[in-house]
Design a protein around this motif. Structure first.
Motif, PDB file in Angstrom:
ATOM      1  N   ARG A  20       0.821  -1.212   0.000  1.00  0.00           N
ATOM      2  CA  ARG A  20       0.000   0.000   0.000  1.00  0.00           C
ATOM      3  C   ARG A  20       0.852   1.259   0.000  1.00  0.00           C
ATOM      4  NH1 ARG A  20      -4.166   0.014   4.548  1.00  0.00           N
ATOM      5  NH2 ARG A  20      -2.638  -1.238   5.620  1.00  0.00           N
ATOM      6  N   GLU A  21       1.938   1.202   0.711  1.00  0.00           N
ATOM      7  CA  GLU A  21       2.832   2.361   0.729  1.00  0.00           C
ATOM      8  C   GLU A  21       3.449   2.592  -0.647  1.00  0.00           C
ATOM      9  OE1 GLU A  21       5.562   1.924   3.944  1.00  0.00           O
ATOM     10  OE2 GLU A  21       4.128   2.680   5.399  1.00  0.00           O
ATOM     11  N   LYS A  22       3.724   1.496  -1.322  1.00  0.00           N
ATOM     12  CA  LYS A  22       4.299   1.582  -2.655  1.00  0.00           C
ATOM     13  C   LYS A  22       3.281   2.211  -3.611  1.00  0.00           C
ATOM     14  CE  LYS A  22       7.244  -1.441  -5.400  1.00  0.00           C
ATOM     15  NZ  LYS A  22       7.581  -2.839  -5.675  1.00  0.00           N
ATOM     16  N   VAL A  23       2.060   1.743  -3.522  1.00  0.00           N
ATOM     17  CA  VAL A  23       0.994   2.283  -4.359  1.00  0.00           C
ATOM     18  C   VAL A  23       0.805   3.761  -4.088  1.00  0.00           C
ATOM     19  CG1 VAL A  23      -1.510   2.213  -4.741  1.00  0.00           C
ATOM     20  CG2 VAL A  23      -0.212   0.084  -4.628  1.00  0.00           C
ATOM     21  N   TRP A  24       0.855   4.117  -2.829  1.00  0.00           N
ATOM     22  CA  TRP A  24       0.683   5.511  -2.456  1.00  0.00           C
ATOM     23  C   TRP A  24       1.757   6.381  -3.084  1.00  0.00           C
ATOM     24  CZ3 TRP A  24       3.881   8.520   0.915  1.00  0.00           C
ATOM     25  CH2 TRP A  24       3.355   9.769   1.226  1.00  0.00           C
ATOM     26  N   LYS A  25       2.983   5.894  -3.065  1.00  0.00           N
ATOM     27  CA  LYS A  25       4.093   6.649  -3.657  1.00  0.00           C
ATOM     28  C   LYS A  25       3.898   6.800  -5.161  1.00  0.00           C
ATOM     29  CE  LYS A  25       7.705   5.553  -0.347  1.00  0.00           C
ATOM     30  NZ  LYS A  25       8.785   4.614  -0.057  1.00  0.00           N
ATOM     31  N   VAL A  26       3.482   5.712  -5.790  1.00  0.00           N
ATOM     32  CA  VAL A  26       3.262   5.739  -7.237  1.00  0.00           C
ATOM     33  C   VAL A  26       2.160   6.716  -7.589  1.00  0.00           C
ATOM     34  CG1 VAL A  26       2.402   4.363  -9.180  1.00  0.00           C
ATOM     35  CG2 VAL A  26       4.107   3.400  -7.640  1.00  0.00           C
ATOM     36  N   GLU A  27       1.071   6.677  -6.849  1.00  0.00           N
ATOM     37  CA  GLU A  27      -0.044   7.554  -7.162  1.00  0.00           C
ATOM     38  C   GLU A  27       0.304   9.013  -6.924  1.00  0.00           C
ATOM     39  OE1 GLU A  27      -3.520   6.107  -5.189  1.00  0.00           O
ATOM     40  OE2 GLU A  27      -3.842   4.649  -6.785  1.00  0.00           O
ATOM     41  N   LYS A  28       1.151   9.249  -5.985  1.00  0.00           N
ATOM     42  CA  LYS A  28       1.598  10.610  -5.721  1.00  0.00           C
ATOM     43  C   LYS A  28       2.363  11.154  -6.928  1.00  0.00           C
ATOM     44  CE  LYS A  28       3.844  13.132  -1.993  1.00  0.00           C
ATOM     45  NZ  LYS A  28       4.821  13.006  -0.918  1.00  0.00           N
ATOM     46  N   ILE A  29       3.190  10.301  -7.497  1.00  0.00           N
ATOM     47  CA  ILE A  29       3.961  10.696  -8.678  1.00  0.00           C
ATOM     48  C   ILE A  29       3.028  10.899  -9.866  1.00  0.00           C
ATOM     49  CG2 ILE A  29       5.698   9.919 -10.338  1.00  0.00           C
ATOM     50  CD1 ILE A  29       6.976   8.380  -7.905  1.00  0.00           C
ATOM     51  N   GLN A  30       2.053  10.017  -9.977  1.00  0.00           N
ATOM     52  CA  GLN A  30       1.158  10.085 -11.125  1.00  0.00           C
ATOM     53  C   GLN A  30       0.288  11.329 -11.112  1.00  0.00           C
ATOM     54  OE1 GLN A  30      -0.775   6.323 -10.760  1.00  0.00           O
ATOM     55  NE2 GLN A  30       0.626   5.317 -12.161  1.00  0.00           N
ATOM     56  N   LYS A  31       0.034  11.864  -9.958  1.00  0.00           N
ATOM     57  CA  LYS A  31      -0.788  13.064  -9.873  1.00  0.00           C
ATOM     58  C   LYS A  31      -0.007  14.325 -10.227  1.00  0.00           C
ATOM     59  CE  LYS A  31      -4.154  11.151  -6.788  1.00  0.00           C
ATOM     60  NZ  LYS A  31      -4.371  10.755  -5.416  1.00  0.00           N
ATOM     61  N   GLN A  32       1.306  14.203 -10.158  1.00  0.00           N
ATOM     62  CA  GLN A  32       2.124  15.348 -10.509  1.00  0.00           C
ATOM     63  C   GLN A  32       2.240  15.458 -12.027  1.00  0.00           C
ATOM     64  OE1 GLN A  32       5.706  14.242  -8.557  1.00  0.00           O
ATOM     65  NE2 GLN A  32       5.065  15.020  -6.563  1.00  0.00           N
ATOM     66  N   LYS A  33       2.594  16.625 -12.468  1.00  0.00           N
ATOM     67  CA  LYS A  33       2.797  16.782 -13.902  1.00  0.00           C
ATOM     68  C   LYS A  33       4.178  16.291 -14.287  1.00  0.00           C
ATOM     69  CE  LYS A  33      -0.772  19.910 -15.008  1.00  0.00           C
ATOM     70  NZ  LYS A  33      -1.188  21.237 -15.440  1.00  0.00           N
ATOM     71  N   GLN A  34       4.196  15.661 -15.429  1.00  0.00           N
ATOM     72  CA  GLN A  34       5.434  15.049 -15.892  1.00  0.00           C
ATOM     73  C   GLN A  34       6.083  15.908 -16.971  1.00  0.00           C
ATOM     74  OE1 GLN A  34       6.740  11.393 -15.790  1.00  0.00           O
ATOM     75  NE2 GLN A  34       6.041  11.724 -13.726  1.00  0.00           N
ATOM     76  N   LEU A  35       7.356  15.703 -17.130  1.00  0.00           N
ATOM     77  CA  LEU A  35       8.048  16.386 -18.211  1.00  0.00           C
ATOM     78  C   LEU A  35       7.628  15.767 -19.537  1.00  0.00           C
ATOM     79  CD1 LEU A  35      11.646  16.614 -16.729  1.00  0.00           C
ATOM     80  CD2 LEU A  35      10.070  18.503 -17.069  1.00  0.00           C
ATOM     81  N   CYS A  36       7.331  16.613 -20.486  1.00  0.00           N
ATOM     82  CA  CYS A  36       6.934  16.133 -21.803  1.00  0.00           C
ATOM     83  C   CYS A  36       8.144  15.577 -22.532  1.00  0.00           C
ATOM     84  CB  CYS A  36       6.321  17.289 -22.593  1.00  0.00           C
ATOM     85  SG  CYS A  36       5.969  16.857 -24.294  1.00  0.00           S
ATOM     86  N   ARG A  37       7.911  14.477 -23.202  1.00  0.00           N
ATOM     87  CA  ARG A  37       9.010  13.869 -23.955  1.00  0.00           C
ATOM     88  C   ARG A  37       9.301  14.620 -25.240  1.00  0.00           C
ATOM     89  NH1 ARG A  37       8.570   7.305 -23.792  1.00  0.00           N
ATOM     90  NH2 ARG A  37       9.177   7.065 -21.639  1.00  0.00           N
ATOM     91  N   CYS A  38       8.330  15.382 -25.687  1.00  0.00           N
ATOM     92  CA  CYS A  38       8.487  16.090 -26.951  1.00  0.00           C
ATOM     93  C   CYS A  38       9.162  17.447 -26.762  1.00  0.00           C
ATOM     94  CB  CYS A  38       7.132  16.267 -27.612  1.00  0.00           C
ATOM     95  SG  CYS A  38       6.192  14.745 -27.728  1.00  0.00           S
ATOM     96  N   CYS A  39       8.650  18.229 -25.828  1.00  0.00           N
ATOM     97  CA  CYS A  39       9.169  19.590 -25.687  1.00  0.00           C
ATOM     98  C   CYS A  39       9.936  19.802 -24.371  1.00  0.00           C
ATOM     99  CB  CYS A  39       8.035  20.605 -25.808  1.00  0.00           C
ATOM    100  SG  CYS A  39       6.805  20.468 -24.501  1.00  0.00           S
TER     101      CYS A  39
END
Ligand SMILES: [Zn+2]
Length: 70
Positions: A22-41
């Motif tokens: 559950r802690e692992k999932v929580w960490k993953v979901e936290k990352i997923q909610k953040q905005k990611q760097l675009c691979r294109c620009c």
């Protein structure tokens, strides 16, 4: 109302999955909610649409990325 514990959104997994998972999932979901760097620009404007699918608000491109951070 369900009681929220410190694992936050991962709390829905309940017992049986184990605390570490559950802690692992929580960490993953936290990352997923953040905005990611675009691979294109390269701008941090990518928004997660679904598992592994991202859309960049700067260049309007969709791209796939790692669905899970391990
Ligand atoms: Zn972009």
């Amino acid at each position: 109302m369900s009681k929220r514990n410190k694992v936050g959104s991962a709390g829905r997994f309940r017992a049986g999955y184990g605390r570490k998972v559950r802690e692992k999932v929580w960490k993953v979901e936290k990352i997923q909610k953040q905005k990611q760097l675009c691979r294109c620009c390269g701008k941090p404007k990518a928004k997660r649409l679904s598992k592994g699918l991202w859309e960049c608000k700067a260049c309007n491109k969709k791209f796939t990325s790692h669905a899970y951070h391990t």
